[in-house]
Design a protein around this motif. Structure first.
Motif: not given
Length: 136
Positions: A71-95
């Motif tokens: 679900l997150i990967s699908n959203f990230l594709k949409k986010l990159e397309k909608a707001i391409p000027a802002i980079p995305i970084k993934r962060v471990d969210e365990r716990f």
């Protein structure tokens, strides 16, 4: 310098946290319905300078992606397309959800207040952001 914006993505609701412009302090911003998330982010970034999106990366204990990753990967594709000027970084969210709940207990919130899932999501996003700032 723009703000950093953290996203604790959920199937139903998504917690959002931001830094100040100097990127020193992480604060919970809000929780939005996930179906409205892209619209919210577009509106927010139109009004505020955002330098980076930090998106929680849920992993299992064996370091494999969790089932919500699709679900997150699908959203990230949409986010990159909608707001391409802002980079995305993934962060471990365990716990982070467990830490958010403990933070609520430590803060003296009542049992009724701790059942507020939206607040847990917002605190989780804040913890993701605070951890990133700490290790940056």
């Amino acid at each position: 310098m723009g703000r950093l914006l953290a996203i604790d993505f959920g199937k139903v609701r998504t917690g959002i946290a931001v830094t100040d412009e100097l990127q020193l302090i992480a604060s919970g911003l809000t929780t939005v319905q996930t179906k409205d998330l892209l619209t919210f982010l577009k509106d927010y970034t139109d009004k505020e300078a955002v330098e980076l999106f930090l998106v929680g990366e849920p992993k299992q204990m064996n370091n494999e992606p969790s089932e919500s990753e699709a679900l997150i990967s699908n959203f990230l594709k949409k986010l990159e397309k909608a707001i391409p000027a802002i980079p995305i970084k993934r962060v471990d969210e365990r716990f982070t959800s467990k830490m958010a709940f403990q933070t609520m207990i430590d803060s003296g919130l009542s049992k009724k207040q701790r059942k507020n899932k939206a607040l847990v999501d917002e605190i989780s996003a804040t913890l993701i952001l605070q951890n990133y700032l700490h290790y940056k």
